[in-house]
Design an enzyme around this catalytic site. Structure first.
Site, mmCIF file in Angstrom:
data_model
loop_
_atom_site.group_PDB
_atom_site.id
_atom_site.type_symbol
_atom_site.label_atom_id
_atom_site.label_comp_id
_atom_site.label_asym_id
_atom_site.label_seq_id
_atom_site.Cartn_x
_atom_site.Cartn_y
_atom_site.Cartn_z
ATOM 1 C CG MET A 12 -1.721 1.238 1.348
ATOM 2 S SD MET A 12 -2.921 1.069 2.663
ATOM 3 C CE MET A 12 -3.291 2.773 2.991
ATOM 4 C CB CYS A 13 3.733 1.882 0.180
ATOM 5 S SG CYS A 13 3.990 0.136 0.236
ATOM 6 N N GLY A 14 3.360 4.619 1.540
ATOM 7 C CA GLY A 14 3.450 6.040 1.270
ATOM 8 C C GLY A 14 4.814 6.359 0.712
#
Lengths: 361, 503
Positions: A12-14
Site C-alpha cells: 500500500m505504502c506512502g
C-alpha cells in the site's frame, strides 16, 4: 528461474521525494518527519531512504551498501569478488544506533569502490556494466550478502521498522543530500525482510513504489532477457532495471522512459499529429514488454534528477508541489506540507504524466 | 469374407410417434443414412458419421443417435478402435486416413492451468468502464529505438520499423484452403475477419476471385506444392505465410483428392481438373534453415519488403531451436501448430502420435527466444486446439502474440467435428465442393456467426484481463505470473515455467 520462490511484495505504502535543483544539501530530518506523517499508509514493517550527494569525500567512487548476515563467510566472498574486478578504497560498517523498536538483523556495510574498467570490452559504460554484473552476481550467488545500493555518491538506508525508527537507526539527519526519496511500507509478504524495504537501487537508479505491478511476469522476462537477475523477491526491482535498460543503455530521456512504462492508449495515439503518432506507435511496438500494468505510483531518482509518474489510469495517488528550487512528489499533500509549509503550485499529475525535476547546476 | 463386418459405430433411430414424415432427414443426409421405401423412412445406421445434420434439421426432435451401440469385450489395451483399425488394415493393406485433430485421450494442459484475478491489493479493472487494449501488432520489432533532435529541437524517430499486421483482437483464423473447404465457408470466414479487424489464412489453395474484396484481411500461403502461387496472389495478401508443416501431420505433405478438384478449384490452384493435388513433404527448395531464410527473402523481394512473412511449423520436439533459427531469418512471425491441430485429411497414425501439445511448444519457444534475446525479432502465433477464450488467454500468458483458430471457426458454421472431411460429402457445406451442399452455407449468416464467436471471445478475454488487473495485451503476453499449474508434474511446470497452485 524455475521454482525460484516468488514472494512478491505487495504494497500500500506512502512515498515521498524531493530534489533541490540547485544541489543545495538537505539533511534527512525533514523527510523523516514527512514520511512519519504517512504512518497510516505503513505498518511499521519497512521503511527506507535514499539520498544523493551524501559522500562528497568519495565523489567518484561507487558506494556499495551491503547487508551482511555475518562478517565471516559472505563478506570474505564479496571482498574477494570485488578485489578481483576493482579496487576497494575504503570500507566500513555503516554507523547504526539500535532503537527499542528496531534491532539489528543484518550488518549494514559500505564499500567505496572503483571497478577496473579495462576488464570490460564492448561497452560504452564499462564501469556501470561491471558494477551491475557484480551486484547481480553477489545477490544471486552469495548467501548472506545483499547489495542494496550501488551508485556513486549516493546511498540507500533501509530496514524493517517504522520510518522514524529506521531514520534514527541510521541517523539520516547526519547525511546531507540534494535529492531524497523515502518509502513507508505496508507489506503483505516477507514482512520482516530488510531487503524487501524500499527504495530499490541499481547503480544511479533508485525507486520508491506504491502499488503492485500486475505485468510483473512480462517485465521480469524482459529484464532477464536483457541480462538482469531478479533477486529481491519484489516486483519493484524491475522498475530500477527497466530504467537502467531504457535510460542508460538505450539512452532514452526520462519522459520517453516513462512513456514506455506507462504509454498513452491507442485511441490517444491514433489521434496524435503524424510526427508524434509515429514516435508513440514505435514506442509501444518496441517496448511493449517493458510496459507496466497495475496500480502504481513511482518516484525514480538519479544523480541528475527525479521523475514521478503513475499507472495509465492512476489507481494510486501522486501529488507534486514546488518551492523555489525544490520540487516535491508524494502520495499525500500533507507530507509535503510538513517538510515545507510554504510550498506552491500544488498539483495532481494526470495518469501516466511524468513530473520531472532536473538539477540545474 | 472371413472378417465379416465390424459393429456399428452409431445407431440412429427415429421416434415414429414424433416423426411427421417431412423428409428433411432424407434430404439433408449426404451420407445416405436415410431412404424412403413406400411411406416409410428406412435407416442405414452404418453410413452415419454423427454429423448431426439430420438431428439439427428435424423439426420434431424425433431422431436419436447412440454411439457404440455394440459392446466389444472390454479391454484396456485392445480398445474397440485398435481392433477395428487392425481389421480395417487387414482388409485393405492401406494407411488409415482420418479427419480433424488428434483423437487420442492425451491430458489437455490448458485444462490444468488456471488464471489469476485481483483481490484487495490491486484493483481489478472493469472493461465496461475503462479502456481495455487488445490491439496486437504482428511482425518484427526493433530491440531499441534511436531518436535525434531536428533543427527545431523536436525529437524525431530515426529507427525504421518493419511492416507489421495490425489486429484489433489477437484471434485470427488459420489456413484452410479452398478445395479442402468450400468457397462459401471461406467467404463466411473472410467476412467475419474483415468485420472484426483481424485476418484469415487462405491455405495452400490460391485465392478465389470472390475473396478479392477481402484480400486486405487475408494471409496468403506458400506451401510445398506451391498451388495457386503467382505474383498476383502474393501481392493480394496482407501477409505471406510459408507453410513448412502442420500440427495434424508433422513431417508429411498434403493430399487433396481429385474428387474435390472441381473447375473453380482447378483454376484457383492452377492444376488440371480432377487431378489429385499432392503437396510434397518438404519444400523442394528448402533443405536447411538457410534455404528457408532464402525463400523468406525471395518472397520479401518479390513484394518489395512491404509485407510481413510468417513461417508455420508443426510443434515437434525441437520446436524451440527451430523457432530460434527462424527468428534469425527475415521472417516476421513464427506460427506454431500443436499436435491437436485439425486437418481435412491426415494419416491417423500421424494425427494421433506425432508432435507435441501447443501449450508446451509456446512456452518453450517464448523462453528460448527470450533467452537468446531475439523475442522481438519474431511474433509467435499459436494454433492447434484453441477451443475458447480461456485457451486464448492462457496461450498469450505462455508467450503467444496471437492465435489462429480453425476447428472452432468451422463449428461456428455448423461443423460437429465428425471427422469425415476428407470424403468431400460434408452435409454442412464446409468440407465439400458439391454445389448443393456448398449452398447450404449463406456467407452472410455464416460470416455473422463466426464474427459473433470472435466478438464473444474478445469480450471474455477483456474481462479476464481486467480481472487480472491488466489493461493491455502486452502485459498479459508471456506473463507466467498470472498462471498456475494445477496437477501438472514438476517436469511440465518447468517446461511451462509456471508455478504450481498455492505457490
Amino acid at each position: 528461474m524455475y521454482l525460484q520462490k516468488q514472494f512478491l511484495v505487495v504494497n500500500m505504502c506512502g512515498i515521498i521525494g524531493v530534489i533541490d535543483r540547485g544541489r543545495s544539501g538537505m539533511d534527512g530530518s525533514g523527510i523523516k518527519e514527512a514520511l512519519s506523517l504517512m504512518n497510516e499508509r505503513g505498518s511499521g514493517e519497512g521503511a527506507g531512504y535514499v539520498a544523493y550527494g551524501i559522500y562528497p569525500d568519495y565523489p567518484d567512487y561507487y558506494a556499495l551498501h551491503v547487508f551482511y548476515d555475518n562478517l565471516v563467510e559472505p563478506k570474505k566472498k564479496v571482498d574477494e569478488l570485488l578485489e578481483k574486478w576493482g579496487r576497494i578504497v575504503q570500507q566500513e560498517e555503516i554507523p547504526t544506533y539500535e532503537r527499542p523498536g528496531l534491532r539489528k538483523k543484518h550488518i549494514p556495510w559500505r564499500y567505496f569502490y572503483k571497478p577496473h574498467k579495462d576488464l570490460v570490452v564492448g561497452s560504452s559504460t564499462p564501469e556501470d556494466d561491471l558494477v551491475k554484473t557484480l551486484v547481480m552476481d553477489i545477490n544471486s550467488r552469495i548467501d548472506g550478502a545483499l547489495v542494496f545500493s550501488s551508485g556513486v555518491n549516493m546511498g540507500v538506508f533501509k530496514a524493517a521498522g517504522w520510518p522514524e525508527d529506521v531514520a534514527d537507526f541510521y541517523r539520516i539527519q547526519d547525511y546531507k543530500g540534494y535529492i531524497w526519496l523515502a518509502h513507508n511500507r505496508y507489506p503483505t509478504n516477507t514482512p520482516g525482510w530488510w531487503g524487501g524495504a524500499h527504495p530499490f537501487n541499481l547503480l544511479d537508479w533508485s525507486v520508491v513504489h506504491n502499488g503492485e505491478i500486475t505485468s510483473y511476469g512480462t517485465n521480469r522476462q524482459y529484464v532477464e532477457s536483457n541480462g538482469y537477475k531478479c533477486t529481491m523477491f519484489t516486483d519493484t526491482e524491475v522498475v530500477a532495471y527497466l530504467f537502467d535498460i531504457l535510460g542508460r543503455r538505450h539512452g532514452l530521456p526520462e519522459d520517453l522512459v516513462v512513456k514506455a512504462l506507462a504509454p498513452p492508449f491507442w485511441d490517444e495515439i491514433d489521434a496524435m499529429p503524424e510526427r508524434q503518432r509515429k514516435i508513440d506507435h514505435a514506442m509501444r511496438l518496441t517496448y511493449g514488454a517493458a510496459q507496466m500494468n497495475g496500480p502504481f505510483a513511482i518516484v525514480v531518482a538519479t544523480s541528475q534528477g527525479i521523475v514521478g509518474f503513475t499507472d495509465r489510469i492512476k489507481l494510486r495517488p501522486l501529488v507534486a508541489a514546488e518551492n523555489g528550487n525544490k520540487l516535491y512528489i508524494s502520495s499525500e499533500e500533507a507530507a509535503i506540507r510538513v517538510m515545507d509549509p510554504d510550498v506552491q503550485n500544488i498539483r495532481m499529475p494526470r495518469a501516466g504524466e511524468p513530473v520531472i525535476g532536473r538539477v540545474i547546476v | 469374407m472371413t472378417l465379416g463386418s465390424v459393429p456399428l459405430r452409431y445407431k440412429v433411430s427415429i421416434d415414429r410417434d414424433q416423426c411427421m414424415q417431412c423428409m428433411r432427414c432424407v434430404d439433408n443426409c449426404s451420407y445416405g443414412v436415410y431412404r424412403v421405401e413406400g411411406d416409410r423412412i428406412i435407416i442405414d445406421s452404418r453410413k452415419c458419421t454423427a454429423c448431426h445434420r439430420c438431428i439439427s434439421m428435424c423439426p420434431r426432435d424425433a431422431i436419436t443417435l447412440q454411439e457404440k451401440p455394440v459392446d466389444y469385450r472390454s479391454h484396456p489395451l485392445w480398445t474397440a478402435q485398435t481392433r477395428e483399425d487392425i481389421i480395417n488394415q487387414a482388409r485393405t493393406g492401406k494407411i488409415i486416413l482420418a479427419g480433424m485433430g488428434n483423437a487420442l485421450d492425451y491430458p489437455v494442459i490448458f485444462d490444468r492451468l488456471v488464471l489469476d484475478a485481483c483481490q484487495v491489493t490491486n484493483p481489478s479493472i472493469d472493461p465496461l468502464r475503462e479502456p481495455m487494449e487488445l490491439r496486437t501488432y504482428l511482425g518484427k520489432k526493433p530491440s531499441r529505438l534511436e531518436f535525434r533532435k531536428n533543427d527545431e529541437g523536436d525529437v524525431e524517430l530515426v529507427t525504421e520499423l518493419a511492416p507489421n499486421l495490425k489486429l484489433d483482437t489477437p484471434i485470427m483464423i488459420g489456413h484452410m484452403s479452398y478445395g479442402a473447404i468450400s468457397l462459401n465457408t471461406q467467404l463466411s470466414l473472410a467476412k467475419a475477419v474483415t468485420e472484426m479487424g483481424t485476418f484469415m489464412g487462405t491455405g495452400e489453395g490460391g485465392m478465389h476471385k470472390a475473396l478479392h474484396p477481402y484480400q486486405d484481411h487475408t494471409i496468403v500461403q506458400v506451401a510445398s506444392g506451391r498451388f495457386g502461387v503467382d505474383i498476383d496472389y502474393l501481392e493480394r495478401g496482407a501477409a505471406i505465410e510459408i507453410k513448412i508443416g502442420q500440427g495434424a501431420k508433422p513431417g508429411i505433405g498434403g493430399h487433396l483428392p481429385g474428387e474435390k478438384v472441381c473447375v473453380d478449384v482447378s483454376c484457383t490452384r492452377m492444376i488440371p481438373l480432377g487431378s489429385d493435388a499432392i503437396s510434397p513433404a518438404p519444400h523442394h527448395d528448402i533443405y536447411s534453415i538457410e534455404d528457408l531464410a532464402q525463400l523468406v527473402r525471395s518472397l520479401k523481394e518479390a513484394t518489395e519488403w512491404k509485407k510481413p512473412v510468417f513461417v508455420k511449423i508443426a510443434a515437434v520436439h525441437n520446436v524451440a531451436a527451430i523457432a530460434a533459427g527462424i527468428a534469425r531469418s527475415s521472417a516476421d512471425a513464427v506460427v506454431i501448430d500443436g499436435f491437436r491441430g485439425g486437418t481435412g485429411a491426415a494419416p491417423k497414425v500421424f494425427r494421433d502420435n506425432v508432435g507435441i501439445p501447443i501449450e508446451a511448444a509456446i512456452a518453450a519457444v517464448d523462453h528460448k527466444l527470450n533467452d537468446q534475446g531475439v523475442r522481438n525479432e519474431v511474433s509467435i502465433i499459436a494454433s492447434g486446439g484453441i477451443r475458447n477464450s480461456a485457451d486464448l488467454a492462457k496461450s498469450i500468458a505462455l508467450g503467444a502474440d496471437a492465435v489462429y483458430i480453425g476447428t472452432a471457426s468451422l463449428i461456428a458454421l455448423g461443423c460437429r467435428v465428425c471427422g469425415n472431411c476428407y470424403r468431400g460429402l460434408c452435409p454442412w457445406g464446409i468440407a465439400t465442393q458439391r454445389q448443393d451442399l456448398v449452398d447450404r452455407i449463406d456467407p452472410e449468416i455464416g460470416g455473422r456467426n463466426v464474427a459473433n464467436l470472435i466478438h464473444a471471445w474478445t469480450l471474455e478475454l477483456s474481462e479476464l484481463m481486467g480481472a487480472a488487473g491488466l489493461n493491455s495485451i502486452e502485459s498479459l503476453r508471456g506473463n507466467r505470473e498470472r498462471l498456475r499449474g494445477y496437477m501438472l508434474d514438476e517436469g511440465m511446470l518447468k517446461v511451462l515455467n509456471v508455478e504450481p497452485v498455492g505457490a
